[in-house]
Design an enzyme around this catalytic site. Structure first.
Site, mmCIF file in Angstrom:
data_model
loop_
_atom_site.group_PDB
_atom_site.id
_atom_site.type_symbol
_atom_site.label_atom_id
_atom_site.label_comp_id
_atom_site.label_asym_id
_atom_site.label_seq_id
_atom_site.Cartn_x
_atom_site.Cartn_y
_atom_site.Cartn_z
ATOM 1 N N ASP A 61 45.201 40.514 26.064
ATOM 2 C CA ASP A 61 46.589 40.769 25.684
ATOM 3 C C ASP A 61 47.161 41.769 26.673
ATOM 4 O O ASP A 61 46.437 42.616 27.199
ATOM 5 C CB ASP A 61 46.676 41.334 24.265
ATOM 6 C CG ASP A 61 48.116 41.464 23.803
ATOM 7 O OD1 ASP A 61 48.777 40.417 23.619
ATOM 8 O OD2 ASP A 61 48.598 42.601 23.653
ATOM 9 N N GLU B 202 50.627 44.406 27.425
ATOM 10 C CA GLU B 202 51.915 44.999 27.062
ATOM 11 C C GLU B 202 52.699 45.102 28.356
ATOM 12 O O GLU B 202 52.129 45.318 29.432
ATOM 13 C CB GLU B 202 51.744 46.358 26.389
ATOM 14 C CG GLU B 202 50.946 46.326 25.099
ATOM 15 C CD GLU B 202 51.456 45.349 24.058
ATOM 16 O OE1 GLU B 202 52.674 45.078 24.006
ATOM 17 O OE2 GLU B 202 50.629 44.845 23.280
ATOM 18 N N HIS C 21 50.938 45.633 18.770
ATOM 19 C CA HIS C 21 51.694 45.798 20.010
ATOM 20 C C HIS C 21 51.066 46.833 20.934
ATOM 21 O O HIS C 21 51.758 47.427 21.755
ATOM 22 C CB HIS C 21 53.177 46.095 19.764
ATOM 23 C CG HIS C 21 53.879 44.980 19.059
ATOM 24 N ND1 HIS C 21 54.018 43.725 19.611
ATOM 25 C CD2 HIS C 21 54.446 44.923 17.835
ATOM 26 C CE1 HIS C 21 54.653 42.946 18.748
ATOM 27 N NE2 HIS C 21 54.929 43.644 17.666
ATOM 28 N N ASP D 196 45.511 44.442 19.904
ATOM 29 C CA ASP D 196 45.922 43.051 19.730
ATOM 30 C C ASP D 196 44.882 42.097 20.307
ATOM 31 O O ASP D 196 44.581 41.059 19.720
ATOM 32 C CB ASP D 196 47.284 42.800 20.378
ATOM 33 C CG ASP D 196 48.443 43.364 19.571
ATOM 34 O OD1 ASP D 196 48.212 43.922 18.480
ATOM 35 O OD2 ASP D 196 49.593 43.252 20.047
#
Length: 191
Positions: free
Chosen positions: A10, A12, A150, A155
């Site tokens: 994942d 960000e 998030h 995540d």
């Protein structure tokens, strides 16, 4: 699929589109033999300001990434971690787009050629009756803890645990190789 290495990851980012947006955090977990085996995590200095909306969503601000490495400084370690594993993400197109953009900034014309799977697509096929296929909804369905939603590491960890559950479901349906998983996840519903 029982002998396949998967890297569930994942990211960000500073926004929704690369470019101009950049990665601020990477979380990745290797799934081997149905178990989470290794992890890779780092904040990334995006070399641009993080918008207030993104800070509100992720909790990542300019101060947190000020001394973090730039993507170019972590690219080799990340690529080594990924190796030839199958890449898995919740909304894989988004994460792969960002990852390939950033890799292309470091190694011109290079893109990941690894096969990939999307847990959103898989959950739509395997869990058609849940209310939606957002990460927190699918995590709740499997009783997977999702703290710090998030944030890339949390995540990715939740996605890895969800993916292990999805793999078990696929194998129970007799789907045992990557080609069959891909066919199953992209098959259109009969009318």
């Amino acid at each position: 699929i029982s002998d396949t290495d998967f890297v569930v990851f994942d990211l960000e980012t500073t926004g929704a589109k690369a470019p101009p947006c950049r990665i601020t955090e990477i979380g990745a977990y290797r799934v081997r033999n149905g178990m989470v085996a290794e992890e890779f995590h780092t904040l990334v200095n995006p070399q641009m300001p993080i918008p207030p909306f993104i800070t509100g969503l992720t909790g990542i601000d300019d101060e947190m990434v000020r001394d973090a490495p730039a993507f170019s400084d972590v690219a080799d370690a990340l690529l080594e971690f990924i190796g030839n594993a199958v890449l898995v993400a919740h909304n894989a197109r988004f994460d792969l787009g960002f990852l390939n953009y950033e890799i292309g900034q470091v190694y011109e014309e290079y893109r990941l050629g690894n096969p990939s799977l999307c847990t959103v697509q898989l959950s739509r096929k395997l869990l058609p009756d849940i209310e939606n296929h957002k990460l927190n909804t699918v995590a709740r369905h499997f009783a997977v803890e999702l703290l710090n939603h998030h944030r890339a590491s949390d995540d990715a960890r939740a996605t890895a645990r969800i993916f292990v559950n999805l793999l078990e479901d696929l194998q129970a349906r007799g789907i045992r190789d990557l080609a069959a998983v891909k066919r199953f996840s992209t098959r259109k519903k009969a009318c």
